[in-house]
Design an enzyme around this catalytic site. Structure first.
Site, PDB file in Angstrom:
ATOM      1  N   ASP A 258      38.131 112.318 102.027  1.00 17.29           N
ATOM      2  CA  ASP A 258      38.968 112.157 103.220  1.00 17.29           C
ATOM      3  C   ASP A 258      38.191 112.490 104.497  1.00 17.29           C
ATOM      4  O   ASP A 258      37.274 113.313 104.473  1.00 17.29           O
ATOM      5  CB  ASP A 258      40.198 113.072 103.088  1.00 17.29           C
ATOM      6  CG  ASP A 258      41.321 112.672 104.037  1.00 17.29           C
ATOM      7  OD1 ASP A 258      41.295 111.542 104.565  1.00 17.29           O
ATOM      8  OD2 ASP A 258      42.232 113.502 104.238  1.00 17.29           O
TER       9      ASP A 258
ATOM     10  N   HIS B 167      34.009 104.588 107.421  1.00 14.81           N
ATOM     11  CA  HIS B 167      34.136 104.123 106.032  1.00 14.81           C
ATOM     12  C   HIS B 167      32.774 103.670 105.489  1.00 14.81           C
ATOM     13  O   HIS B 167      32.436 103.915 104.336  1.00 14.81           O
ATOM     14  CB  HIS B 167      35.138 102.967 105.945  1.00 14.81           C
ATOM     15  CG  HIS B 167      36.548 103.378 106.286  1.00 14.81           C
ATOM     16  ND1 HIS B 167      37.129 104.514 105.788  1.00 14.81           N
ATOM     17  CD2 HIS B 167      37.495 102.803 107.075  1.00 14.81           C
ATOM     18  CE1 HIS B 167      38.377 104.621 106.250  1.00 14.81           C
ATOM     19  NE2 HIS B 167      38.616 103.598 107.046  1.00 14.81           N
TER      20      HIS B 167
ATOM     21  N   LEU C 216      26.704 109.623  83.020  1.00 10.72           N
ATOM     22  CA  LEU C 216      27.873 109.941  83.852  1.00 10.72           C
ATOM     23  C   LEU C 216      28.901 108.809  83.800  1.00 10.72           C
ATOM     24  O   LEU C 216      28.538 107.634  83.841  1.00 10.72           O
ATOM     25  CB  LEU C 216      27.393 110.118  85.304  1.00 10.72           C
ATOM     26  CG  LEU C 216      28.470 110.268  86.379  1.00 10.72           C
ATOM     27  CD1 LEU C 216      29.092 111.664  86.334  1.00 10.72           C
ATOM     28  CD2 LEU C 216      27.887 110.014  87.774  1.00 10.72           C
TER      29      LEU C 216
HETATM   30  C1  IPE Z   1      43.949 110.029 100.465  1.00  8.89           C
HETATM   31  O1  IPE Z   1      43.641 110.097 101.814  1.00  8.89           O
HETATM   32  C2  IPE Z   1      43.507 108.707  99.907  1.00  8.89           C
HETATM   33  C3  IPE Z   1      42.066 108.514  99.795  1.00  8.89           C
HETATM   34  C4  IPE Z   1      41.156 109.380 100.089  1.00  8.89           C
HETATM   35  C5  IPE Z   1      41.674 107.234  99.271  1.00  8.89           C
HETATM   36  P1  IPE Z   1      44.684 109.695 102.941  1.00  8.89           P
HETATM   37  O2  IPE Z   1      44.001 109.885 104.227  1.00  8.89           O
HETATM   38  O3  IPE Z   1      45.257 108.362 102.666  1.00  8.89           O
HETATM   39  O4  IPE Z   1      45.836 110.791 102.721  1.00  8.89           O
HETATM   40  P2  IPE Z   1      46.964 111.309 103.712  1.00  8.89           P
HETATM   41  O5  IPE Z   1      47.719 110.107 104.186  1.00  8.89           O
HETATM   42  O6  IPE Z   1      46.289 112.016 104.837  1.00  8.89           O
HETATM   43  O7  IPE Z   1      47.795 112.239 102.897  1.00  8.89           O
HETATM   44  C1  IPE Z   2      39.329 108.486 103.780  1.00 10.12           C
HETATM   45  O1  IPE Z   2      39.209 108.614 105.140  1.00 10.12           O
HETATM   46  C2  IPE Z   2      39.183 107.056 103.323  1.00 10.12           C
HETATM   47  C3  IPE Z   2      40.430 106.448 102.863  1.00 10.12           C
HETATM   48  C4  IPE Z   2      41.613 107.017 102.834  1.00 10.12           C
HETATM   49  C5  IPE Z   2      40.339 105.093 102.384  1.00 10.12           C
HETATM   50  P1  IPE Z   2      40.412 108.315 106.117  1.00 10.12           P
HETATM   51  O2  IPE Z   2      40.379 106.879 106.488  1.00 10.12           O
HETATM   52  O3  IPE Z   2      41.710 108.778 105.550  1.00 10.12           O
HETATM   53  O4  IPE Z   2      40.020 109.191 107.376  1.00 10.12           O
HETATM   54  P2  IPE Z   2      40.973 110.097 108.239  1.00 10.12           P
HETATM   55  O5  IPE Z   2      41.746 110.980 107.309  1.00 10.12           O
HETATM   56  O6  IPE Z   2      41.875 109.174 109.010  1.00 10.12           O
HETATM   57  O7  IPE Z   2      40.058 110.872 109.112  1.00 10.12           O
HETATM   58 MG    MG Z   3      42.739 110.497 105.600  1.00 14.67          MG
END
Ligand code: IPE
Ligand code: IPE
Ligand code: MG
Length: 255
Positions: free
Chosen positions: A30, A47, A141
């Site tokens: 995240d 990303h 792995l």
């Molecule tokens: C969880 O992250 C999903 C992934 C890392 C793929 P999100 O950014 O979607 O989660 P929330 O919405 O903050 O809970």
């Molecule tokens: C995690 O990073 C990637 C996915 C959920 C696909 P985020 O896109 O959720 O990044 P934040 O949480 O908005 O910073």
């Molecule tokens: Mg996120």
């Protein structure tokens, strides 16, 4: 066999993790968006850099002798994001598998995908199938990619499969137990995560491995995912090694 008996059963030699190393690490990757925002960059750049962090994590997991690494790359709820971001994330997954599959295979890594395939475009589905097929006999792995994955949706799928068997007269409802439910999950055959790491400082599960994390140790790290590196990974494992896992019982440390 009970869950406890299963946990204490000897692990086959080829599946032994390195010493002091969890067998299965799951990661909620995240903070890509915030990493980019901090730098005045578009979310896509976060990303894109996040994919490099996945490569690093796979390398560290291999070096440490971790047997299973599960990464949450797209949740069942991530469809709520703007169409452009969803399409960027699909594109990045495609590119990652296309670009890295040969390398993963050469490194004896087995790829498994968990999550709902229905609803994904045919090209993504075929790439995911190809990754699993090509690497199915690899013994190093196991890299589990959670894509279009939701823990609750996965449990619903398992319940539906059991209900179908009951309806067909092939299963006695009284015979349903932990093992029969587990057998219907996407993760069947994969031991539960010992350690769950979430980056970015958020402290929630966000529908990841709902069933499987019942006794996982959680480590929350403040770094955003694109900054995740070998040192952060190793520090999380050190933290895990300081934990006292009891599984509801008592250990020497618990006194
Ligand atoms: C969880 O992250 C999903 C992934 C890392 C793929 P999100 O950014 O979607 O989660 P929330 O919405 O903050 O809970
Ligand atoms: C995690 O990073 C990637 C996915 C959920 C696909 P985020 O896109 O959720 O990044 P934040 O949480 O908005 O910073
Ligand atoms: Mg996120």
């Amino acid at each position: 066999m009970t869950g406890e008996a299963k946990r204490s059963a000897p692990i086959p030699a080829c599946e032994q993790p390195g010493e002091g190393v969890p067998t299965h690490v799951a990661i909620i990757m995240d903070g890509n968006g915030r990493w980019a925002a901090q730098r005045g960059l578009p979310r896509f750049e976060g990303h894109r850099r996040g994919v490099e962090a996945i490569r690093r994590a796979v390398r560290t997991a291999g070096d440490l002798g971790i047997r299973y690494l599960t990464v949450y790359s797209f949740s069942a709820e991530n469809w709520r994001r703007p169409a452009q971001e969803v399409s960027d994330l699909m594109g990045l997954l495609k590119r990652f598998v296309r670009h890295d599959l040969a390398d993963l295979h050469a490194n004896n890594i087995r790829v498994r995908i968990i999550g709902e395939r229905e609803g994904l475009s045919p090209d993504i589905r075929s790439i995911l199938d190809e990754a699993e097929q090509l690497t199915r006999s690899n013994t190093g792995l196991t890299l589990v990619i959670a894509f279009n994955y939701g823990g609750r949706q996965e449990i619903v799928g398992a319940i539906r499969a059991l209900a179908r068997q009951v309806k067909a007269g092939a299963l006695d409802p009284e015979a349903i137990d932990l093992e029969t439910v587990e057998a219907g999950l996407d993760t069947h055959g994969i031991p539960d995560p010992d350690l769950l790491i979430r980056t970015s400082g958020e402290q929630r599960i966000s529908n990841f491995l709902t069933w499987q994390t019942a006794y996982s140790e959680f480590v929350f790290v403040p770094a955003f995912w694109p900054d995740f590196d070998d040192a952060i990974f190793r520090a999380a494992i050190e933290e895990y090694n300081r934990r006292d896992r009891r599984f509801g019982g008592l250990t020497a440390r618990a006194g």
